[in-house]
Design a protein around this motif. Sequence first.
Motif, short mmCIF file in Angstrom:
data_model
loop_
_atom_site.label_atom_id
_atom_site.label_comp_id
_atom_site.label_asym_id
_atom_site.label_seq_id
_atom_site.Cartn_x
_atom_site.Cartn_y
_atom_site.Cartn_z
N TRP A 159 85.75 98.73 1.73
CA TRP A 159 84.72 99.71 1.39
C TRP A 159 85.00 100.26 0.00
N TRP A 160 83.98 100.19 -0.86
CA TRP A 160 84.09 100.61 -2.27
C TRP A 160 83.57 102.02 -2.42
N CYS A 161 84.30 102.85 -3.18
CA CYS A 161 83.94 104.27 -3.31
C CYS A 161 83.01 104.55 -4.49
N GLY A 162 82.75 103.54 -5.34
CA GLY A 162 81.86 103.74 -6.47
C GLY A 162 82.57 103.65 -7.80
N ALA A 163 81.79 103.42 -8.86
CA ALA A 163 82.37 103.16 -10.18
C ALA A 163 83.09 104.37 -10.75
N ASP A 164 82.62 105.58 -10.42
CA ASP A 164 83.19 106.78 -11.04
C ASP A 164 84.07 107.57 -10.07
N SER A 165 84.63 106.89 -9.07
CA SER A 165 85.48 107.57 -8.09
C SER A 165 86.74 106.74 -7.81
N THR A 166 87.76 107.40 -7.32
CA THR A 166 88.96 106.73 -6.83
C THR A 166 89.37 107.39 -5.51
N LEU A 167 90.27 106.71 -4.80
CA LEU A 167 90.66 107.15 -3.47
C LEU A 167 92.12 107.54 -3.40
N GLN A 168 92.44 108.43 -2.47
CA GLN A 168 93.82 108.78 -2.17
C GLN A 168 94.20 108.18 -0.81
N GLU A 169 95.47 108.27 -0.47
CA GLU A 169 96.01 107.56 0.68
C GLU A 169 95.23 107.82 1.97
N PRO A 170 94.95 106.75 2.75
CA PRO A 170 94.32 106.94 4.06
C PRO A 170 95.32 107.41 5.10
N CYS A 171 94.80 107.99 6.18
CA CYS A 171 95.63 108.41 7.30
C CYS A 171 94.85 108.12 8.58
N PHE A 172 95.51 107.51 9.55
CA PHE A 172 94.86 107.18 10.82
C PHE A 172 95.02 108.33 11.81
N ILE A 173 93.92 108.63 12.54
CA ILE A 173 93.90 109.66 13.58
C ILE A 173 93.49 108.98 14.89
N PRO A 174 94.35 108.92 15.90
CA PRO A 174 93.93 108.32 17.17
C PRO A 174 92.87 109.17 17.87
N ARG A 175 91.93 108.50 18.54
CA ARG A 175 90.87 109.22 19.24
C ARG A 175 91.44 110.10 20.36
N SER A 176 92.49 109.62 21.00
CA SER A 176 93.19 110.37 22.03
C SER A 176 94.61 109.83 22.07
N PRO A 177 95.55 110.55 22.69
CA PRO A 177 96.94 110.07 22.70
C PRO A 177 97.12 108.68 23.30
N ASP A 178 96.28 108.31 24.27
CA ASP A 178 96.42 107.01 24.92
C ASP A 178 95.31 106.03 24.54
N ALA A 179 94.60 106.29 23.45
CA ALA A 179 93.56 105.37 22.99
C ALA A 179 94.18 104.04 22.57
N PRO A 180 93.43 102.93 22.69
CA PRO A 180 93.95 101.64 22.22
C PRO A 180 94.29 101.69 20.73
N GLU A 181 95.15 100.77 20.28
CA GLU A 181 95.51 100.71 18.87
C GLU A 181 94.27 100.64 17.99
N GLY A 182 94.23 101.48 16.98
CA GLY A 182 93.14 101.46 16.02
C GLY A 182 91.89 102.21 16.45
N ASP A 183 91.85 102.71 17.68
CA ASP A 183 90.68 103.44 18.16
C ASP A 183 90.79 104.88 17.69
N GLY A 184 90.03 105.20 16.67
CA GLY A 184 90.10 106.54 16.10
C GLY A 184 89.41 106.59 14.76
N TRP A 185 89.96 107.38 13.87
CA TRP A 185 89.33 107.63 12.58
C TRP A 185 90.32 107.45 11.43
N ILE A 186 89.80 107.18 10.26
CA ILE A 186 90.55 107.24 9.01
C ILE A 186 90.05 108.44 8.22
#
Length: 489
Positions: A408-435
């Motif tokens: 996913w590209w943020c645009g020509a005039d923008s840059t990004l900082q480090e992502p962080c994963f948030i699980p949807r719940s403590p026992d959610a499957p791997e990767g099920d959640g948000w960045i």
Amino acid sequence: MAHFPDTPNYTGFNTPSRIEADIANLAHEGTIPPELDGAFYRVQPDPQFPPRLGDDISFNGDGMISRFHFHDGQCDFRQRWAQTDKWKLENKAGKSLFGAYRNPLTDDPAVKGEIRGTANTNAWIYGGKLWALKEDSPALVMDPATLETDGYEKFGGKMTGETFTAHPKVDPDTGNMVAIGYAASGLHTDDVTYYEVNPDGDLVREEWFKVPYYCMMHDFAITPDYLVIHIVPSIGSWEQLEQGKPAFMFDTTKPVYLGVIPRKEGLKQEDIRWFERGNCFASHVMNAWQEGTKIHFDIPESKNNFFPFFPDIHGAPFQPMEAATRLTRWTVDLASNSDDFESIEQISQTVGEFPRIDDRYTGRPYRYGWMLEMDFTRPVDLPGGSAAGAPMNCLMLRDHQTGEEQHWWCGADSTLQEPCFIPRSPDAPEGDGWIVQVCNRMAEHRSDLLLFDALEIEKGPIATVKVPIRLRFGLHGNFAPSAALGLAA
């Protein structure tokens, strides 16, 4: 009046911010999931005063902690200084007293022997505390609810090493925090400490060992049985500092090592296996895991030095094309009688850094990894200069099981900082959640906080939180549920 230098490190988007703020219910577009209840903490180097020597690298700014508290479909913002000993001494004096990055020889004599840490590298949550981390000093502990500073943590005197990592890990089996401290007996020493801290905040392990040579040991990995450390020649010496050279310089003539260190009581130097390979650059680790007697270690690797401000020790010019880091898998076999790597396999063509995983899979076989990507084929128009040097303009998700990637590209005039994963719940499957991650809106001199469905990043953010101030380029951050932080809605 504070006069900051008219240099790239202090102008444009990199102009010092120095803002402490409380803003309730930030404006946002899209939908913040109502079940998202917790806080994302991140830190930026933000100098309190102009540099003592006229200019400095951004890594030497004072730590400023930002907290984004998600609850009830909204997001509240709080930002405070990490009030280190350095911050307090300079605040009282009204000027900089500490000199160049990692060079105590350039300090005002009045602060000789004081802790030089800036707490500007990672905002880490563990045991109900906020740990503001910088690897040249002990950890600074803060209150996660108020962001008030408690002070440096030495665990009641049990910690005898001088330093604590910027990249701790939590062992999913024991719940313990695992950390290292390099230059543990003093600057430029080859002594390293291995620590384990239990969820009550007690230091339950401290083991000492030596590494092949002193270098920046910014990150590491763990598996259930081992501490895994890469030794890469971003090196330093008192001679460098005496000559006014940078604290770290890259040596292309030195070998690289992977150390596999048993996580056991009574560690002895002879218990460590050191595997050797040819020269390369590598910094942040994505993950590592055991497979029988084999250790797999995933890390962005480049042929040459990634940091132009830590120049070649032999005087060679910076090589941008050789600095491109791509995710690579290092494999060593503990059953081998050889000190050679079993294999070194580049597993992605994407140029990227700042790798993150679902932290519940730390040290375990895992499927998903996210990174900041540098896509040089995209248009780039960054008014006021890039906040991070190289244009980190895309978010990338890699599925190690299928080999598929999303971008996913943020645009020509923008840059990004480090992502962080948030699980949807403590026992959610791997990767099920948000960045969650900060986006630098360079043209507007402000920032957005972006929220993605973690496994569908190519669809773009599900929510864009509008931050009415400019967040300088930050380093690392982490998320924790409200219940673990003493935060009420």
